[in-house]
Design a protein around this motif. Sequence first.
Motif, PDB file in Angstrom:
ATOM      1  N   GLU A 224      41.557  38.197 -48.148  1.00  0.00           N
ATOM      2  CA  GLU A 224      42.194  38.185 -46.838  1.00  0.00           C
ATOM      3  C   GLU A 224      42.969  39.467 -46.583  1.00  0.00           C
ATOM      4  O   GLU A 224      43.456  40.107 -47.515  1.00  0.00           O
ATOM      5  N   THR A 225      43.096  39.815 -45.314  1.00  0.00           N
ATOM      6  CA  THR A 225      44.004  40.888 -44.925  1.00  0.00           C
ATOM      7  C   THR A 225      45.436  40.400 -45.130  1.00  0.00           C
ATOM      8  O   THR A 225      45.683  39.207 -45.357  1.00  0.00           O
ATOM      9  N   LEU A 226      46.381  41.305 -45.052  1.00  0.00           N
ATOM     10  CA  LEU A 226      47.761  40.929 -45.353  1.00  0.00           C
ATOM     11  C   LEU A 226      48.353  39.978 -44.318  1.00  0.00           C
ATOM     12  O   LEU A 226      49.386  39.345 -44.579  1.00  0.00           O
ATOM     13  N   ASP A 227      47.694  39.832 -43.165  1.00  0.00           N
ATOM     14  CA  ASP A 227      48.164  38.850 -42.185  1.00  0.00           C
ATOM     15  C   ASP A 227      47.381  37.546 -42.252  1.00  0.00           C
ATOM     16  O   ASP A 227      47.446  36.717 -41.336  1.00  0.00           O
ATOM     17  N   GLY A 228      46.621  37.348 -43.340  1.00  0.00           N
ATOM     18  CA  GLY A 228      45.997  36.052 -43.595  1.00  0.00           C
ATOM     19  C   GLY A 228      44.630  35.835 -42.989  1.00  0.00           C
ATOM     20  O   GLY A 228      44.092  34.725 -43.046  1.00  0.00           O
ATOM     21  N   ARG A 229      44.005  36.871 -42.441  1.00  0.00           N
ATOM     22  CA  ARG A 229      42.657  36.717 -41.893  1.00  0.00           C
ATOM     23  C   ARG A 229      41.613  37.073 -42.955  1.00  0.00           C
ATOM     24  O   ARG A 229      41.824  37.986 -43.755  1.00  0.00           O
ATOM     25  N   PRO A 230      40.472  36.376 -42.966  1.00  0.00           N
ATOM     26  CA  PRO A 230      39.417  36.748 -43.906  1.00  0.00           C
ATOM     27  C   PRO A 230      38.991  38.197 -43.690  1.00  0.00           C
ATOM     28  O   PRO A 230      38.875  38.644 -42.537  1.00  0.00           O
ATOM     29  N   LEU A 231      38.773  38.918 -44.769  1.00  0.00           N
ATOM     30  CA  LEU A 231      38.304  40.297 -44.649  1.00  0.00           C
ATOM     31  C   LEU A 231      36.935  40.282 -43.976  1.00  0.00           C
ATOM     32  O   LEU A 231      36.025  39.558 -44.405  1.00  0.00           O
ATOM     33  N   ALA A 232      36.788  41.045 -42.910  1.00  0.00           N
ATOM     34  CA  ALA A 232      35.566  41.044 -42.108  1.00  0.00           C
ATOM     35  C   ALA A 232      34.736  42.295 -42.390  1.00  0.00           C
ATOM     36  O   ALA A 232      35.263  43.335 -42.802  1.00  0.00           O
ATOM     37  N   TYR A 233      33.430  42.193 -42.113  1.00  0.00           N
ATOM     38  CA  TYR A 233      32.496  43.272 -42.409  1.00  0.00           C
ATOM     39  C   TYR A 233      31.691  43.651 -41.162  1.00  0.00           C
ATOM     40  O   TYR A 233      31.504  42.842 -40.264  1.00  0.00           O
ATOM     41  N   GLY A 234      31.253  44.897 -41.152  1.00  0.00           N
ATOM     42  CA  GLY A 234      30.549  45.422 -39.994  1.00  0.00           C
ATOM     43  C   GLY A 234      31.489  46.020 -38.966  1.00  0.00           C
ATOM     44  O   GLY A 234      31.164  46.087 -37.779  1.00  0.00           O
ATOM     45  N   GLU A 241      40.002  54.716 -36.479  1.00  0.00           N
ATOM     46  CA  GLU A 241      39.622  54.326 -37.830  1.00  0.00           C
ATOM     47  C   GLU A 241      38.158  54.681 -38.097  1.00  0.00           C
ATOM     48  O   GLU A 241      37.329  54.699 -37.176  1.00  0.00           O
ATOM     49  N   THR A 242      37.852  54.976 -39.341  1.00  0.00           N
ATOM     50  CA  THR A 242      36.486  55.261 -39.759  1.00  0.00           C
ATOM     51  C   THR A 242      35.658  53.984 -39.767  1.00  0.00           C
ATOM     52  O   THR A 242      36.162  52.921 -40.125  1.00  0.00           O
ATOM     53  N   ASP A 243      34.395  54.088 -39.369  1.00  0.00           N
ATOM     54  CA  ASP A 243      33.509  52.927 -39.440  1.00  0.00           C
ATOM     55  C   ASP A 243      33.441  52.394 -40.863  1.00  0.00           C
ATOM     56  O   ASP A 243      33.389  53.165 -41.836  1.00  0.00           O
ATOM     57  N   PHE A 244      33.449  51.083 -40.991  1.00  0.00           N
ATOM     58  CA  PHE A 244      33.311  50.364 -42.262  1.00  0.00           C
ATOM     59  C   PHE A 244      34.522  50.511 -43.188  1.00  0.00           C
ATOM     60  O   PHE A 244      34.445  50.174 -44.370  1.00  0.00           O
ATOM     61  N   ALA A 245      35.638  50.974 -42.671  1.00  0.00           N
ATOM     62  CA  ALA A 245      36.850  51.066 -43.494  1.00  0.00           C
ATOM     63  C   ALA A 245      37.559  49.715 -43.539  1.00  0.00           C
ATOM     64  O   ALA A 245      37.612  48.989 -42.544  1.00  0.00           O
ATOM     65  N   ASN A 246      38.108  49.384 -44.694  1.00  0.00           N
ATOM     66  CA  ASN A 246      38.865  48.137 -44.855  1.00  0.00           C
ATOM     67  C   ASN A 246      40.357  48.371 -44.638  1.00  0.00           C
ATOM     68  O   ASN A 246      40.892  49.411 -45.029  1.00  0.00           O
ATOM     69  N   PRO A 247      41.041  47.366 -44.104  1.00  0.00           N
ATOM     70  CA  PRO A 247      42.506  47.390 -44.152  1.00  0.00           C
ATOM     71  C   PRO A 247      42.966  46.984 -45.552  1.00  0.00           C
ATOM     72  O   PRO A 247      42.144  46.622 -46.410  1.00  0.00           O
ATOM     73  N   HIS A 248      44.264  47.032 -45.797  1.00  0.00           N
ATOM     74  CA  HIS A 248      44.788  46.501 -47.050  1.00  0.00           C
ATOM     75  C   HIS A 248      44.462  45.012 -47.126  1.00  0.00           C
ATOM     76  O   HIS A 248      44.386  44.320 -46.097  1.00  0.00           O
ATOM     77  N   PHE A 249      44.268  44.518 -48.344  1.00  0.00           N
ATOM     78  CA  PHE A 249      43.875  43.122 -48.488  1.00  0.00           C
ATOM     79  C   PHE A 249      44.405  42.560 -49.800  1.00  0.00           C
ATOM     80  O   PHE A 249      44.890  43.295 -50.673  1.00  0.00           O
TER      81      PHE A 249
END
Length: 264
Positions: A224-234, A241-249
Motif C-alpha cells: 500500500e501507499t502511505l495513505d493506505g491505498r493499494p499500490l497501483a500499476y500502469g 512524475e515519470t511514467d511508471f514511477a512508484n510513490p513511497h509504499f
Amino acid sequence: MNLNPIMLAAGAEILRIYATDFAVMSKSDASPVTAADQAAETVILKGLRELAPDIPVVAEEEAAAGRIPQTGKRFFLVDPLDGTREFISKNGEFTVNIALIEDGIPVMGAVFAPALGRIYWGATGKGAFMADISDGAVGPARQIMVRPAPAALTAIGSRSHGGAETEAYLKAFAVAEFKPAGSSLKFCLIAAGEADIYPRMGRTMEWDTAAGDAVLRAAGGRVETLDGRPLAYGKRNTPGETDFANPHFVAFGDPAIESRCPAP
C-alpha cells in the motif's frame, strides 16, 4: 500461464555473465547496468512474445531506451535483473521479475533468484508458491503464505537503499529484528512468513515491485501507499512524475499490521 521456463532461461543467461569479469555501465539516470540486464531482457521478451503475443510488455531496459508500448488494461511488467548492485557485488541477492497487470493490479508474478537457486510465483485466487532450482529444473512446489503478525515484528529493507526516513517510519512499530535484503526478495520473504513489514521510502519503478507484489498479495499480504491505498500499476501521464514511477509504499504480511501503521 506458466512463466517459469522463461524465468529459468533468463536466469541461465544472467549466471553465465555472473561468472565472468563483466563490465559495469551507467544509464542516463546514473543507475548501473550490465550485459546481464540486457541479455536477460532479450530472452524474456522473446519468451513472452511466444507465450502471449497479444499482451504488451513494458521492460526496464526497453523503457530506458524510450521503447514503451501502449499498454491498455492488460500488460506485462519486466525487470530482467532486479538488484543490479547486488549482482555487481556478487552477494547473490538479485532476481528476475515478470508480472502480469490487469486493470492496475498485479494478478500474477514470478520472482527468480538464480544465484540462490530459488523461485517464487503466485496469482490472484491461486495462492503463492516457492521451489528450489536444481540442474536447471524446478523442484517440488511448496505453498507459502504470510504469517500472523507477532507483537514485535521482523522488518526487512533494502541492502543498498536504506535511509533515515525508513528508520523513522519503523519507530511506530515494535520491531524485534531488521533484516537487510536485496531486490524483490524482500516481498517474497514476507510472503513466505520470514518477515512482516517492508517500508520503502526511496525511489522505485513499477517493474521493480510488480512481480514481488503479485507474489505477496497471492500469499495474503498487501502493498500500500502511505495513505493506505493499494499500490497501483500502469501509472502514466502523471503531472510532474515519470511514467511508471512508484510513490513511497509499505508492504506487509498479516493485514492486521495495517492498523498499526502511522497516519500519513
